[in-house]
Design a protein around this motif. Sequence first.
Motif: not given
Length: 188
Positions: A47-52
Amino acid sequence: AVVSTQSTGEVKAYMTVFWERSSELQDLEKINMQIERGEAKIERRHNTRRALEAKMARYRAPFHQLKIQYGTNKGKHYNEEEDRFLVCMLYQLGIDKENVYDELRTEVRAAPQFRFDWFLKSRTAMELQRRCNTLITLIERENLELEEREGKRKTLVKKQGGSGNSTPTQKRKADIAPKNPSGKKIKK
């Protein structure tokens, strides 16, 4: 670490046997909790990777243009340029890497724009990680707000029955344009 040396087929075979014989284990609840925590950690990282990725996709030159909506979480010590650099470098280095914050610290120390910024250059990897986690939380919140606004806009367009291509100002101008007797609108 052991799994990375195994082939995908070997891991699948192990998993099948593990779950078939899991009732034989004494600490099954404890093991299940560890597995769930690990899966939650993987999901969080994804999720963090997608947000970035979503944040970076909004800018042509994120190292110069990236804006972070701080709200009340601005913080006293870091400025916007430092935060922008941290987020962009974290994305560039890859958030999934094991020692990404150590590499980030090295990049901060090597960056020419921070050659006189002793505060940032003296941060430890753990302090940079804490700041990046705060920034990631802000980015995730911003992305969520944008998704909600986009969802509301789409439902509003569907209710109006329009395509959403014309702006409200264009619609209003078209609505108030005088009509001739044949029913066609007259241009001013």
